[in-house]
Design a protein around this motif. Structure first.
Motif, PDB file in Angstrom:
ATOM      1  N   THR A   4     -10.786  -6.150   3.049  1.00 33.75           N
ATOM      2  CA  THR A   4      -9.487  -5.479   2.983  1.00 33.75           C
ATOM      3  C   THR A   4      -8.419  -6.449   3.468  1.00 33.75           C
ATOM      4  N   ALA A  37      -3.733  -4.069   1.148  1.00 35.78           N
ATOM      5  CA  ALA A  37      -4.007  -2.647   0.959  1.00 35.78           C
ATOM      6  C   ALA A  37      -3.352  -1.814   2.056  1.00 35.78           C
ATOM      7  N   VAL A 138      -7.977   2.902   3.709  1.00 35.95           N
ATOM      8  CA  VAL A 138      -8.431   1.633   4.289  1.00 35.95           C
ATOM      9  C   VAL A 138      -9.274   1.840   5.543  1.00 35.95           C
TER      10      VAL A 138
END
Length: 275
Positions: A4, A37, A138
Motif C-alpha cells: 500500500t 491509496a 487500506v
C-alpha cells in the motif's frame, strides 16, 4: 504480499475555503500520480488554523462547517477511490470543534474531534471526548489531531481498538516561547518527530503524520510530514518544506514482523496502571 502506498502532506492552508479546496485538489492529484491509496492532509486544511495560539481573536476564528457542508462533499468527490483524512473546524450547534474526517468518494468513513486542547484553544474550541478506530479500504485506522499525539494514551487507545494505521493531522508550529535560529534546532521540531516515532514504536503500528507549513501571525509551522513504520523508523519525510512524504509497505506484514517476538499490546498489564 499486499503493498500500500501511503502519503502524508506538508502544505499551507489559510482562511479562503475555495483556495483551500484548490490546494487540496492539487495535493490529491499529486498523491494519485504517486500511486497513494491513503493521503493524510494537515489539520485545518479547510479554512485554516488559529492566527494566534496564545490569544485567539474571537472575531477571526476559522469558519465552522457542518460535516454535510458542500466543501466536505467537494473533498470527497476529489478523493474518489483514495482514502483521504482532512482537518477542519466543525460546527455542532453553537459549539465548535477542531475536527478531522476520513473519507472517500463514497462518503465519510470516520470522524475525530480533538480531545487534548492546549490552554488557549479552549477559547476557540470545545474538546472531543473519544478515540475510536474504524475500518477503511487500506486497513483499520484511527486519527489524532495536533496535541493529541503528545499523550501516549491517545494512540494506545486506538491501537487497542485495532488500529493498524494512526493518522496524525497537525498545524504544529515552532516554539513560541524559545525560538531557535534554525528550525532543525527548535524544541518543538524535535518533539514533533519524537512523538511520531514513539507513538509508532510503542504501539507497533504505522503513523502517518501531516503538518502545515508557512507562517500565520507570529507562528511558523514546521512541516516535517512523514510516514513512520511500526519499529519507529521513518520511511519517508518532507523535512520543513511543502510536499508529500510517500512510502510503500505491506502494513499487515510490517506490523506482524514488529510484533513477532515482543507484542506490546499483548503484554500490557493495565490493571497495574493508575491514571
Amino acid at each position: 504480499m499486499t503493498l500500500t502506498r501511503i502519503a502524508a502532506a506538508a502544505a499551507h492552508f489559510g482562511r479562503d475555503i475555495d483556495h483551500s479546496l484548490g490546494r487540496i485538489g492539487k495535493i490529491i492529484s499529486d498523491a494519485r500520480l504517486a500511486g497513494a491509496a491513503l493521503l493524510v492532509l494537515p489539520d485545518a486544511a479547510i479554512g485554516g488554523y488559529l492566527a494566534d495560539l496564545r490569544h485567539p481573536d474571537p472575531h477571526a476564528l476559522p469558519p465552522a462547517l457542518r460535516p454535510d457542508d458542500p466543501a466536505i462533499g467537494k473533498v470527497a468527490a476529489l478523493a474518489g477511490d483514495m482514502v483521504v483524512c482532512v482537518g477542519y473546524c466543525e460546527a455542532d450547534g453553537d459549539d465548535r470543534y477542531n475536527a478531522a474526517l476520513c473519507l472517500t468518494g463514497d462518503g465519510i468513513l470516520g470522524r475525530h474531534r480533538k480531545v487534548h486542547l492546549p490552554a488557549a484553544e479552549t477559547a476557540a474550541y470545545r474538546a472531543g471526548d473519544t478515540f475510536a478506530a474504524f475500518d477503511t479500504p487500506v486497513g483499520r485506522l484511527g486519527m489524532l489531531i495536533d496535541y493529541d499525539k503528545t499523550f501516549p494514551e491517545s494512540a494506545r487507545t486506538l491501537a487497542r481498538d485495532g488500529a493498524q494505521i494512526v493518522a496524525c493531522l497537525s498545524a504544529w508550529p515552532a516554539s513560541l516561547t524559545n525560538a531557535a535560529p534554525k528550525m532543525s534546532q527548535d524544541r518543538q521540531s524535535r518533539l514533533f518527530d519524537l512523538y511520531d516515532c514513539a507513538r509508532a514504536a510503542e504501539n507497533q503500528l504505522v503513523v502517518v503524520s501531516a503538518n502545515q507549513t508557512g507562517a500565520v501571525g507570529g507562528m511558523r509551522f514546521l512541516g516535517q510530514a512523514k510516514v513512520v513504520g511500526p519499529a519507529g523508523n521513518i520511511l519517508a519525510r518532507t523535512w520543513g518544506k511543502a510536499g508529500l512524504a510517500v512510502a510503500e509497505l505491506d502494513v499487515t506484514a510490517e506490523i506482524s514482523a514488529a510484533r513477532r517476538v515482543l507484542s506490546h499490546l499483548d503484554e500490557l498489564r493495565p490493571e497495574t496502571y493508575r491514571t
